[in-house]
Design an enzyme around this catalytic site. Structure first.
Site, mmCIF file in Angstrom:
data_model
loop_
_atom_site.group_PDB
_atom_site.id
_atom_site.type_symbol
_atom_site.label_atom_id
_atom_site.label_comp_id
_atom_site.label_asym_id
_atom_site.label_seq_id
_atom_site.Cartn_x
_atom_site.Cartn_y
_atom_site.Cartn_z
ATOM 1 N N CYS A 143 -13.074 -7.609 35.276
ATOM 2 C CA CYS A 143 -14.145 -7.562 36.258
ATOM 3 C C CYS A 143 -14.641 -9.000 36.414
ATOM 4 O O CYS A 143 -14.820 -9.704 35.425
ATOM 5 C CB CYS A 143 -15.266 -6.674 35.730
ATOM 6 S SG CYS A 143 -16.808 -6.887 36.625
ATOM 7 N N GLU A 146 10.160 12.000 -3.625
ATOM 8 C CA GLU A 146 10.669 10.916 -2.780
ATOM 9 C C GLU A 146 10.042 11.061 -1.408
ATOM 10 O O GLU A 146 9.808 12.187 -0.962
ATOM 11 C CB GLU A 146 12.190 11.056 -2.588
ATOM 12 C CG GLU A 146 12.999 10.815 -3.828
ATOM 13 C CD GLU A 146 14.434 11.295 -3.645
ATOM 14 O OE1 GLU A 146 14.937 11.275 -2.501
ATOM 15 O OE2 GLU A 146 15.031 11.709 -4.636
ATOM 16 N N GLU A 164 19.522 9.386 4.358
ATOM 17 C CA GLU A 164 18.861 9.445 5.658
ATOM 18 C C GLU A 164 18.990 8.082 6.338
ATOM 19 O O GLU A 164 18.587 7.063 5.765
ATOM 20 C CB GLU A 164 17.377 9.792 5.424
ATOM 21 C CG GLU A 164 16.644 10.249 6.646
ATOM 22 C CD GLU A 164 16.823 11.744 6.935
ATOM 23 O OE1 GLU A 164 17.673 12.399 6.271
ATOM 24 O OE2 GLU A 164 16.120 12.240 7.819
ATOM 25 N N LYS A 191 9.888 11.727 2.316
ATOM 26 C CA LYS A 191 10.811 12.403 3.228
ATOM 27 C C LYS A 191 10.907 11.507 4.455
ATOM 28 O O LYS A 191 9.980 11.418 5.260
ATOM 29 C CB LYS A 191 10.288 13.791 3.596
ATOM 30 C CG LYS A 191 11.259 14.608 4.417
ATOM 31 C CD LYS A 191 10.795 16.044 4.512
ATOM 32 C CE LYS A 191 11.795 16.967 5.192
ATOM 33 N NZ LYS A 191 12.266 16.535 6.492
ATOM 34 N N ASP A 237 7.707 23.592 14.334
ATOM 35 C CA ASP A 237 7.471 24.293 13.065
ATOM 36 C C ASP A 237 6.709 25.594 13.297
ATOM 37 O O ASP A 237 6.959 26.599 12.646
ATOM 38 C CB ASP A 237 6.674 23.403 12.097
ATOM 39 C CG ASP A 237 7.548 22.305 11.494
ATOM 40 O OD1 ASP A 237 8.780 22.392 11.640
ATOM 41 O OD2 ASP A 237 6.979 21.369 10.889
ATOM 42 N N TYR A 254 19.765 9.768 -0.963
ATOM 43 C CA TYR A 254 18.924 10.638 -1.785
ATOM 44 C C TYR A 254 19.696 11.679 -2.600
ATOM 45 O O TYR A 254 19.101 12.500 -3.267
ATOM 46 C CB TYR A 254 17.856 11.333 -0.930
ATOM 47 C CG TYR A 254 18.390 12.101 0.274
ATOM 48 C CD1 TYR A 254 19.161 13.239 0.114
ATOM 49 C CD2 TYR A 254 18.085 11.683 1.560
ATOM 50 C CE1 TYR A 254 19.633 13.939 1.205
ATOM 51 C CE2 TYR A 254 18.548 12.386 2.660
ATOM 52 C CZ TYR A 254 19.322 13.514 2.482
ATOM 53 O OH TYR A 254 19.798 14.207 3.558
ATOM 54 N N LYS A 302 4.968 18.903 3.582
ATOM 55 C CA LYS A 302 4.844 18.344 4.929
ATOM 56 C C LYS A 302 3.424 17.838 5.168
ATOM 57 O O LYS A 302 2.447 18.487 4.792
ATOM 58 C CB LYS A 302 5.188 19.413 5.985
ATOM 59 C CG LYS A 302 6.655 19.823 5.991
ATOM 60 C CD LYS A 302 7.594 18.727 6.462
ATOM 61 C CE LYS A 302 7.758 18.646 7.953
ATOM 62 N NZ LYS A 302 8.619 19.562 8.617
ATOM 63 N N CYS A 325 -22.126 -7.914 35.351
ATOM 64 C CA CYS A 325 -21.690 -6.512 35.324
ATOM 65 C C CYS A 325 -22.476 -5.793 34.237
ATOM 66 O O CYS A 325 -22.485 -6.219 33.074
ATOM 67 C CB CYS A 325 -20.196 -6.436 35.008
ATOM 68 S SG CYS A 325 -19.646 -4.775 34.600
ATOM 69 N N ASP A 369 11.873 10.111 7.962
ATOM 70 C CA ASP A 369 12.135 10.780 9.232
ATOM 71 C C ASP A 369 13.256 10.051 9.969
ATOM 72 O O ASP A 369 13.043 9.118 10.722
ATOM 73 C CB ASP A 369 10.842 10.790 10.077
ATOM 74 C CG ASP A 369 10.842 11.936 11.055
ATOM 75 O OD1 ASP A 369 11.757 12.770 10.996
ATOM 76 O OD2 ASP A 369 9.914 12.004 11.883
ATOM 77 N N GLU A 423 4.819 21.584 16.669
ATOM 78 C CA GLU A 423 4.933 22.753 17.541
ATOM 79 C C GLU A 423 6.229 23.506 17.252
ATOM 80 O O GLU A 423 6.263 24.733 17.273
ATOM 81 C CB GLU A 423 4.882 22.319 19.004
ATOM 82 C CG GLU A 423 3.473 21.922 19.416
ATOM 83 C CD GLU A 423 3.441 21.153 20.718
ATOM 84 O OE1 GLU A 423 2.672 21.521 21.592
ATOM 85 O OE2 GLU A 423 4.198 20.167 20.852
ATOM 86 N N CYS A 451 -15.071 -2.712 40.149
ATOM 87 C CA CYS A 451 -15.470 -2.383 38.776
ATOM 88 C C CYS A 451 -16.501 -1.265 38.743
ATOM 89 O O CYS A 451 -17.531 -1.341 39.417
ATOM 90 C CB CYS A 451 -16.051 -3.630 38.100
ATOM 91 S SG CYS A 451 -16.720 -3.246 36.477
ATOM 92 N N CYS A 474 -28.098 11.286 35.292
ATOM 93 C CA CYS A 474 -26.751 11.192 35.828
ATOM 94 C C CYS A 474 -25.992 12.495 35.597
ATOM 95 O O CYS A 474 -25.927 13.006 34.490
ATOM 96 C CB CYS A 474 -25.975 10.049 35.190
ATOM 97 S SG CYS A 474 -24.379 9.868 35.971
ATOM 98 N N CYS A 481 -25.867 3.328 33.723
ATOM 99 C CA CYS A 481 -26.251 4.734 33.710
ATOM 100 C C CYS A 481 -25.767 5.385 32.417
ATOM 101 O O CYS A 481 -25.355 4.737 31.504
ATOM 102 C CB CYS A 481 -25.625 5.410 34.907
ATOM 103 S SG CYS A 481 -26.192 7.074 35.091
HETATM 104 S S1 IVH Z 1 16.910 15.957 -0.197
HETATM 105 C C1 IVH Z 1 19.052 20.164 0.327
HETATM 106 N N1 IVH Z 1 15.498 13.836 0.094
HETATM 107 O O1 IVH Z 1 15.107 16.100 5.142
HETATM 108 C C2 IVH Z 1 18.705 19.045 1.136
HETATM 109 N N2 IVH Z 1 16.100 15.008 2.054
HETATM 110 O O2 IVH Z 1 14.452 18.833 5.914
HETATM 111 C C3 IVH Z 1 18.433 17.902 0.270
HETATM 112 N N3 IVH Z 1 15.302 13.980 4.113
HETATM 113 O O3 IVH Z 1 18.345 17.214 5.598
HETATM 114 C C4 IVH Z 1 17.664 16.951 0.978
HETATM 115 N N4 IVH Z 1 14.307 12.261 3.190
HETATM 116 O O4 IVH Z 1 17.784 14.836 6.285
HETATM 117 C C5 IVH Z 1 16.081 14.837 0.722
HETATM 118 N N5 IVH Z 1 14.236 11.888 0.172
HETATM 119 C C6 IVH Z 1 14.845 12.899 0.802
HETATM 120 C C7 IVH Z 1 14.833 13.015 2.197
HETATM 121 C C8 IVH Z 1 15.467 14.092 2.791
HETATM 122 C C9 IVH Z 1 14.602 12.845 4.334
HETATM 123 C C10 IVH Z 1 15.774 14.883 5.185
HETATM 124 C C11 IVH Z 1 17.237 15.213 5.070
HETATM 125 C C12 IVH Z 1 17.279 16.679 4.952
HETATM 126 C C13 IVH Z 1 15.989 17.076 5.588
HETATM 127 C C14 IVH Z 1 15.532 18.427 5.145
#
Ligand code: IVH
Length: 747
Positions: free
Chosen positions: A472, A123, A182, A125, A47, A244, A333, A477, A127, A45, A427, A437, A432
């Protein structure tokens, strides 16, 4: 002309209002997310708001502004920690939501660099939250959060307390440099930590003290854990880190590519992003993105996308930065897994074991590409722990193919008059759900007594011991019976095609069946069943309706007949004994080889089977104490449902009855006919159904009829049950009896 000008003016005014609203909202959500670790809306949301703002700013360049959230990152540092200025700005990433957007990103780079080919790195990403770590002479001297990208918070003491973050480096690192990565909390650690907080909350509630809110997701948990005032709290949180990037570095010689940099950093002891991969071209990188989209749930940590990076650091420098994002990397994403919606009602359905299972009926919403209307709520404890109420706006989450879960309520949007949900005390199970119904929630799941037409349960609902579920207490039943039969006929049990939820409901309502064993009376009653509306085939002849056995019933009868030979382990699963599932049923079947042997075995003998254990053993023993269960077993056996392991299908180790052919007839007291047949086969014999001159001997129990007469007429040996038992115990006896046998005079 003048009209047009007026229209565009009013358009701009509307756009400006919207832009201002969006900016204010985004800034508020930034603060909730980054500073308070307590988001109100899902990432998806957020985004969406962000994309709308960006679209308006592009469409109306006059509305652009340097302090728009589209031009800045995150939130400025808070007041708890000292401020650290980043020597090199910490950036954010642009997004690509599909192949087209990923290829468009690459095309922009192609246009800028005026070349087509180069390598990529992908790689996960992760969270979590971005951290910059500064090392001097191999020691960690400073750790900072990203903050707004220019300045973050000094969290050095906290990062030092995380085991995965090296305090001292090995090898030969540059004298002074910064790495970025991260910090994250693996999913298992997150679940365990939240469970601990919940348990602590229980204690606090009991003492009337304030409780701590649970963390909404691993990202917030990681951020909250890093931003603790007391580093000893961070130390006990299950945190990890994935490095990273090399941030800045003194004038040491550093690798030329990102891929080599990851390897180089790991030599100093840094845990670099797991599962990074090198790709020759964009299509290879795209394949990796698609691969991860399908397999995001296979990782031990939450990933919300894949970062695709240009590998060559020289090319990265050429591509540079635009706004707050580098042109050399993009975030692929995943479709969102979370969304917010409203819990319209909390309902329950009744499980096969009688458990009363609450679920949320939701205002329909799309999550992860699927329309969701229901979400599981597990049990009352879970509802209380998360504090979910009817009418709440909630965040729901759908991971993989799993049933959607309610993650948490958005308390800020809760109505003042909302009340805690209570478990029903009576219960609501019902038969039905189809005809007549008007209760939309019925469906055999929940019946409201004065509306539903089907039989309804009305049993008492209560909790048993420390089990989290309510049950129950009515063994008749209608919902339990329905679920039990569904379970019996299901794929993982007897696999009776055509006997699904609706058919079972119909058969129950019409009184055709009352339990699983009754299923086997169906093939004998097809003409009778054809008269039931919905079962037979209607033919109109001479103005009158005639019901005939159609394909539907015929196929059902065929599937029922076929299920008789499904085998012992599936039958055992089908009985629905609590805790007995496919795996342990196979172990039990292999060990005991017949249903009777399993049900009559002492608890210790069951528990002694490797992989079974006392809980399952107790459950079987308890089930076998119940006379009504035995009635079902007996009727299944009489119907000829195979309840033994057909040893003849395996390689028999010893086959003393090899080449012999027996027929069994009549009733035997000590065992059923299929049991005896299976044992004879296991000794190498063939067991036939009709007597012929090739028959070695006939085993005749009580009330043997025409087969006995035929055997007599052919002068075959006819042996009784005692001999059958002796023969199974010591098969060598059979040859002796045969040589002793006075050939009877054929009539
Ligand atoms: S490279 C220029 N690699 O994603 C920024 N970021 O939305 C270079 N993140 O701020 C980031 N995994 O906190 C990179 N394998 C990964 C990542 C990663 C998570 C996060 C990071 C960054 C954010 C960007």
């Amino acid at each position: 002309m003048s009209t047009e000008a007026t229209v565009s003016d009013s358009e701009i005014i509307a756009a400006r209002d919207r832009v201002e609203l969006l900016r204010a909202e985004i800034l508020r959500h930034n603060h909730l997310y980054h500073a308070l670790d307590a988001p109100e809306i899902s990432d998806a949301e957020y985004d969406e708001l962000f994309a709308e703002l960006r679209r308006l700013e592009t469409e109306y360049p006059e509305l652009a502004s340097a302090d728009s959230p589209t031009q800045t990152i995150g939130a400025p540092p808070g007041r708890t920690f000292a401020v650290v200025e980043h020597r090199l700005r910490m950036l954010s990433l642009g997004n690509a939501f599909n192949a087209e957007e990923l290829l468009a990103w690459r095309q922009r780079a192609v246009d800028l660099l005026d070349r087509e080919e180069w390598t990529y790195v992908t790689e996960p990403k992760i969270d979590g939250l971005a951290i910059a770590l500064v090392y001097e002479r191999g020691r960690l001297v400073q750790a900072a959060t990203r903050g707004d990208g220019r300045a973050g918070e000094d969290v050095t003491a906290n990062l030092r307390a995380i085991d995965a973050v090296p305090n001292e480096l090995s090898g030969n690192p540059p004298p002074v440099f910064e790495v970025r990565g991260e910090v994250f909390m693996p999913k298992a650690g997150f679940d365990a930590m939240n469970a601990e907080i919940a348990a602590e909350n229980e204690r606090r509630r009991a003492e009337g003290r304030a409780v701590q809110t649970l963390y909404a997701n691993p990202r917030n948990a990681a951020a909250g854990s890093v931003r603790q005032k007391d580093a000893s709290v961070t130390a006990i949180r299950p945190l990890s880190i994935g490095i990273y990037q090399l941030g800045w570095c003194d004038d040491s010689v550093t690798p030329d590519t990102h891929w080599e940099t990851l390897g180089w950093l790991s030599e100093f002891g840094f845990p670099t992003t797991p599962e990074a991969a090198h790709h020759d071209g964009i299509h290879d990188a795209l394949a990796a993105c698609e691969h991860w989209t399908q397999r995001r749930d296979t990782q031990t940590f939450e990933m919300d996308g894949v970062v695709v990076k240009v590998d060559d650091l020289g090319l990265q420098a050429d591509l540079g930065i635009v706004g707050r994002e580098p042109r050399w990397a993009v975030a692929w994403k995943f479709p969102p897994q979370e969304a917010s919606t409203v819990v319209e009602q909390i309902l329950v359905n009744v499980g096969r074991t009688g458990s009363i299972n609450p679920y949320a009926r939701l205002r329909p919403v799309r999550v992860g590409g699927v329309q969701v209307t229901n979400a599981t709520l597990h049990n009352l404890d879970d509802i209380r722990r998360k504090d979910i109420r009817e009418g709440d706006t909630v965040v729901i989450r759908r991971a993989g193919e799993v049933i959607p879960q309610v993650v948490r309520p958005v308390l800020e949007r809760r109505d003042d008059d909302s009340a805690e949900w209570e478990m029903p005390t009576i219960c609501p199970g019902t038969t039905c759900g189809e005809r007549g119904c008007t209760n939309e929630h019925c469906g055999g799941e929940q019946g409201i007594v004065d509306i539903c037409e089907g039989a309804w349960c009305g049993g008492n609902v209560s909790r048993q011991g420390d089990d989290a579920d309510f049950y129950c207490d009515n063994r008749y039943c209608p919902a339990i019976v329905q679920r039990a039969i569904e379970h019996f006929a299901a794929r993982g049990a007897m696999d009776i095609r055509g006997l699904g939820e609706k058919m079972i409901r119909l058969l129950l309502r019409e009184g055709v069946i009352r339990d699983a064993a009754d299923i086997y009376t169906i093939p004998e009653r097809l003409d009778e069943l054809a008269k039931i509306p919905g079962l037979g085939q209607v033919k109109r002849r001479k103005g009158e309706d005639h019901y005939e056995v159609g394909n539907r019933l015929r196929n059902l009868a065929g599937a029922i007949e076929r299920s008789k030979t499904r085998g012992l382990s599936y039958l055992l699963v089908g009985l629905g004994i609590r805790h007995v599932g496919g795996e342990n049923a196979t172990l039990l079947a292999d060990e005991f080889r017949s249903l009777d042997a399993i049900l009559l075995a002492p608890t210790e003998a069951l528990a002694a089977v490797d992989g079974v254990g006392p809980i399952i053993a107790e459950s079987i023993a308890e089930w076998a104490l119940d006379g009504e269960n035995w009635s079902v077993v007996h009727r299944l056996q009489v119907a000829g449902v195979e309840d033994e392991i057909e040893l003849s299908d395996e390689e028999p180790s010893e086959t003393p009855l090899d080449g012999m052919r027996f027929v069994l007839t009549g009733r035997f007291g000590a065992m059923t006919r299929p049991q005896a047949e299976a044992q004879l086969k296991s000794l190498g014999a063939t067991v036939g159904s009709s007597v012929s001159k090739n028959t070695t001997a006939l085993f005749a129990g009580d009330a043997a009829g025409s087969k006995r007469t035929k055997a007599e007429s052919l002068g075959l040996p006819i042996w009784d049950e005692d001999r059958l038992i002796d023969a199974l115990g010591d098969p060598a006896l059979v040859s002796i009896w045969l040589t002793e046998a006075e050939p009877a005079e054929p009539n």
